[in-house]
Motif scaffolding. Structure first.
Motif, PDB file in Angstrom:
ATOM      1  N   GLY A  33      -3.079   6.603   8.645  1.00 54.14           N
ATOM      2  CA  GLY A  33      -3.550   5.718   9.701  1.00 54.14           C
ATOM      3  C   GLY A  33      -2.802   4.401   9.798  1.00 54.14           C
ATOM      4  N   VAL A  34      -1.752   4.235   8.990  1.00 51.77           N
ATOM      5  CA  VAL A  34      -0.965   2.997   9.001  1.00 51.77           C
ATOM      6  C   VAL A  34       0.459   3.329   9.433  1.00 51.77           C
ATOM      7  CG1 VAL A  34      -0.082   1.087   7.594  1.00 51.77           C
ATOM      8  CG2 VAL A  34      -2.366   2.018   7.139  1.00 51.77           C
ATOM      9  N   GLY A  35       0.963   2.606  10.436  1.00 56.42           N
ATOM     10  CA  GLY A  35       2.349   2.769  10.853  1.00 56.42           C
ATOM     11  C   GLY A  35       3.275   2.207   9.787  1.00 56.42           C
ATOM     12  N   ARG A  36       4.241   3.001   9.374  1.00 51.14           N
ATOM     13  CA  ARG A  36       5.174   2.587   8.313  1.00 51.14           C
ATOM     14  C   ARG A  36       6.615   2.720   8.793  1.00 51.14           C
ATOM     15  NH1 ARG A  36       2.330   0.420   3.971  1.00 51.14           N
ATOM     16  NH2 ARG A  36       0.492   1.679   3.587  1.00 51.14           N
ATOM     17  N   HIS A  37       7.437   1.757   8.366  1.00 51.83           N
ATOM     18  CA  HIS A  37       8.880   1.831   8.554  1.00 51.83           C
ATOM     19  C   HIS A  37       9.469   2.125   7.181  1.00 51.83           C
ATOM     20  CE1 HIS A  37       8.640   0.550  12.668  1.00 51.83           C
ATOM     21  NE2 HIS A  37       7.849  -0.447  12.294  1.00 51.83           N
ATOM     22  N   LEU A  38      10.007   3.321   7.046  1.00 54.01           N
ATOM     23  CA  LEU A  38      10.494   3.797   5.762  1.00 54.01           C
ATOM     24  C   LEU A  38      11.989   4.066   5.820  1.00 54.01           C
ATOM     25  CD1 LEU A  38       7.686   6.452   5.148  1.00 54.01           C
ATOM     26  CD2 LEU A  38       7.750   4.100   4.292  1.00 54.01           C
ATOM     27  N   VAL A  39      12.581   4.126   4.643  1.00 56.80           N
ATOM     28  CA  VAL A  39      13.969   4.559   4.512  1.00 56.80           C
ATOM     29  C   VAL A  39      13.962   5.717   3.521  1.00 56.80           C
ATOM     30  CG1 VAL A  39      16.296   3.932   3.782  1.00 56.80           C
ATOM     31  CG2 VAL A  39      14.874   2.251   4.973  1.00 56.80           C
ATOM     32  N   GLN A  40      14.701   6.762   3.866  1.00 57.11           N
ATOM     33  CA  GLN A  40      14.876   7.888   2.959  1.00 57.11           C
ATOM     34  C   GLN A  40      16.350   8.032   2.634  1.00 57.11           C
ATOM     35  OE1 GLN A  40      13.562  11.847   3.944  1.00 57.11           O
ATOM     36  NE2 GLN A  40      11.462  11.397   3.329  1.00 57.11           N
ATOM     37  N   SER A  41      16.641   8.153   1.352  1.00 58.55           N
ATOM     38  CA  SER A  41      17.967   8.573   0.904  1.00 58.55           C
ATOM     39  C   SER A  41      17.813   9.995   0.413  1.00 58.55           C
ATOM     40  CB  SER A  41      18.476   7.698  -0.238  1.00 58.55           C
ATOM     41  OG  SER A  41      18.945   6.477   0.230  1.00 58.55           O
ATOM     42  N   GLN A  42      18.587  10.897   0.990  1.00 60.16           N
ATOM     43  CA  GLN A  42      18.527  12.302   0.610  1.00 60.16           C
ATOM     44  C   GLN A  42      19.872  12.708   0.030  1.00 60.16           C
ATOM     45  OE1 GLN A  42      17.585  14.387   4.248  1.00 60.16           O
ATOM     46  NE2 GLN A  42      15.426  13.811   4.149  1.00 60.16           N
TER      47      GLN A  42
ATOM     48  N   GLY B 192       0.776  -1.233   0.000  1.00 57.25           N
ATOM     49  CA  GLY B 192       0.000   0.000   0.000  1.00 57.25           C
ATOM     50  C   GLY B 192       0.808   1.284   0.000  1.00 57.25           C
ATOM     51  N   PHE B 193       2.130   1.205   0.051  1.00 53.25           N
ATOM     52  CA  PHE B 193       2.962   2.412   0.006  1.00 53.25           C
ATOM     53  C   PHE B 193       3.728   2.425  -1.313  1.00 53.25           C
ATOM     54  CE2 PHE B 193       6.738   4.967   0.534  1.00 53.25           C
ATOM     55  CZ  PHE B 193       6.238   6.110   1.140  1.00 53.25           C
ATOM     56  N   THR B 194       3.654   3.554  -2.011  1.00 55.46           N
ATOM     57  CA  THR B 194       4.357   3.692  -3.281  1.00 55.46           C
ATOM     58  C   THR B 194       5.662   4.453  -3.065  1.00 55.46           C
ATOM     59  OG1 THR B 194       2.262   3.712  -4.480  1.00 55.46           O
ATOM     60  CG2 THR B 194       4.190   4.553  -5.650  1.00 55.46           C
ATOM     61  N   ALA B 195       6.766   3.788  -3.351  1.00 53.13           N
ATOM     62  CA  ALA B 195       8.073   4.447  -3.263  1.00 53.13           C
ATOM     63  C   ALA B 195       8.077   5.630  -4.221  1.00 53.13           C
ATOM     64  CB  ALA B 195       9.180   3.462  -3.615  1.00 53.13           C
ATOM     65  N   ASN B 196       8.795   6.672  -3.834  1.00 58.64           N
ATOM     66  CA  ASN B 196       8.795   7.872  -4.659  1.00 58.64           C
ATOM     67  C   ASN B 196      10.133   8.583  -4.604  1.00 58.64           C
ATOM     68  OD1 ASN B 196       8.534  10.080  -2.417  1.00 58.64           O
ATOM     69  ND2 ASN B 196       6.980   8.539  -1.939  1.00 58.64           N
ATOM     70  N   ILE B 197      10.369   9.340  -5.653  1.00 56.26           N
ATOM     71  CA  ILE B 197      11.521  10.232  -5.744  1.00 56.26           C
ATOM     72  C   ILE B 197      10.955  11.645  -5.837  1.00 56.26           C
ATOM     73  CG2 ILE B 197      13.449  11.010  -7.159  1.00 56.26           C
ATOM     74  CD1 ILE B 197      13.715   8.095  -8.175  1.00 56.26           C
ATOM     75  N   THR B 198      11.401  12.518  -4.952  1.00 51.81           N
ATOM     76  CA  THR B 198      10.969  13.908  -5.012  1.00 51.81           C
ATOM     77  C   THR B 198      12.179  14.811  -5.230  1.00 51.81           C
ATOM     78  OG1 THR B 198      11.098  14.179  -2.610  1.00 51.81           O
ATOM     79  CG2 THR B 198       8.958  13.579  -3.516  1.00 51.81           C
ATOM     80  N   ILE B 199      11.906  15.928  -5.866  1.00 56.92           N
ATOM     81  CA  ILE B 199      12.931  16.947  -6.096  1.00 56.92           C
ATOM     82  C   ILE B 199      12.372  18.272  -5.604  1.00 56.92           C
ATOM     83  CG2 ILE B 199      14.356  18.156  -7.792  1.00 56.92           C
ATOM     84  CD1 ILE B 199      13.951  15.755  -9.680  1.00 56.92           C
ATOM     85  N   ASP B 200      13.157  18.962  -4.796  1.00 63.01           N
ATOM     86  CA  ASP B 200      12.824  20.326  -4.427  1.00 63.01           C
ATOM     87  C   ASP B 200      14.133  21.095  -4.298  1.00 63.01           C
ATOM     88  OD1 ASP B 200      13.902  19.774  -1.859  1.00 63.01           O
ATOM     89  OD2 ASP B 200      11.948  19.481  -0.969  1.00 63.01           O
ATOM     90  N   GLY B 201      14.027  22.377  -4.047  1.00 58.25           N
ATOM     91  CA  GLY B 201      15.240  23.176  -3.929  1.00 58.25           C
ATOM     92  C   GLY B 201      14.918  24.598  -3.559  1.00 58.25           C
ATOM     93  N   GLU B 202      15.969  25.304  -3.187  1.00 60.84           N
ATOM     94  CA  GLU B 202      15.812  26.697  -2.801  1.00 60.84           C
ATOM     95  C   GLU B 202      17.158  27.404  -2.903  1.00 60.84           C
ATOM     96  OE1 GLU B 202      14.746  27.039   1.347  1.00 60.84           O
ATOM     97  OE2 GLU B 202      16.104  25.433   1.892  1.00 60.84           O
ATOM     98  N   TYR B 203      17.075  28.732  -3.013  1.00 62.48           N
ATOM     99  CA  TYR B 203      18.302  29.512  -2.927  1.00 62.48           C
ATOM    100  C   TYR B 203      18.777  29.492  -1.483  1.00 62.48           C
ATOM    101  CZ  TYR B 203      18.112  31.364  -7.631  1.00 62.48           C
ATOM    102  OH  TYR B 203      18.129  31.484  -8.994  1.00 62.48           O
ATOM    103  N   ARG B 204      20.061  29.269  -1.292  1.00 63.28           N
ATOM    104  CA  ARG B 204      20.644  29.247   0.049  1.00 63.28           C
ATOM    105  C   ARG B 204      21.908  30.101   0.067  1.00 63.28           C
ATOM    106  NH1 ARG B 204      18.480  25.895   4.217  1.00 63.28           N
ATOM    107  NH2 ARG B 204      20.114  27.000   5.329  1.00 63.28           N
ATOM    108  N   PRO B 205      21.728  31.436   0.038  1.00 69.20           N
ATOM    109  CA  PRO B 205      22.918  32.275   0.166  1.00 69.20           C
ATOM    110  C   PRO B 205      23.466  32.138   1.576  1.00 69.20           C
ATOM    111  CG  PRO B 205      20.929  33.608   0.237  1.00 69.20           C
ATOM    112  CD  PRO B 205      20.495  32.193  -0.027  1.00 69.20           C
ATOM    113  N   GLY B 206      24.659  32.607   1.773  1.00 65.05           N
ATOM    114  CA  GLY B 206      25.240  32.544   3.112  1.00 65.05           C
ATOM    115  C   GLY B 206      26.104  31.315   3.277  1.00 65.05           C
TER     116      GLY B 206
END
Length: 165
Positions: free
Chosen positions: A106-115, A42-56
């Motif tokens: 409503g479902v407890g999930r054990h997930l892994v994230q690679s960032q 019932g869980f679909t693995a996904n790849i997401t992309i986001d980003g932002e300017y990070r001066p400093g």
């Protein structure tokens, strides 16, 4: 509506993965999302992309730590299982792997994230630094079978230098 990236990129999706509208799949802050063709319990693995300017002066490691802290506010538990710098001085990157326990629908999930965090200079203004974040989220049981897809995907990400149309 997807959130635009601060700098244009191009990439190739792994075979079988399909793009999905971020708003329709519960990822309104993402610029792009791709779904794995085979859900796991019932869980679909996904790849997401986001980003932002990070001066400093924030390092990619510090930015990655900020992501962990935000995730901790939404998840039951978050454990950093690996972190390391990648890339080169000209194209720095940072990667971290997280074990996440969360209640999803409503479902407890054990997930892994690679960032993966990539630091890119804005081609229009090289004084501006953008940080692009690429994230694979999968169930702990499915992760070993698809992490290579994500690694292959990350290798294809590059700045889009084609002329604007």
């Amino acid at each position: 509506m997807p959130t635009p990236l601060p700098v244009p990129i191009e990439f190739e999706l792994p075979e079988g993965w399909r793009a999905a509208p971020p708003d329709e799949v519960g990822a309104p802050g993402a610029a792009f999302i791709a779904l794995h063709p085979q859900p796991d319990h019932g869980f679909t693995a996904n790849i997401t992309i986001d980003g932002e300017y990070r001066p400093g002066g924030a390092t990619l490691s510090e930015i990655a730590h900020e992501s962990v802290e935000r995730l901790r506010q939404a998840a039951t538990s978050v454990v950093v299982t690996g972190r390391r710098e990648i890339g080169s001085a000209d194209a720095p990157g940072f990667t971290q792997t997280l074990a996440v326990s969360a209640d999803i629908g409503g479902v407890g999930r054990h997930l892994v994230q690679s960032q993966v965090y990539l630091s890119l200079l804005d081609v229009a203004d090289p004084r501006e630094r953008a940080v692009i974040r690429l994230v694979l989220t999968a169930t702990a049981s499915q992760y070993p079978a698809i992490v290579n897809d994500f690694q292959d995907f990350v290798r294809t990400v590059r700045p889009d230098t084609s002329p604007a149309t």
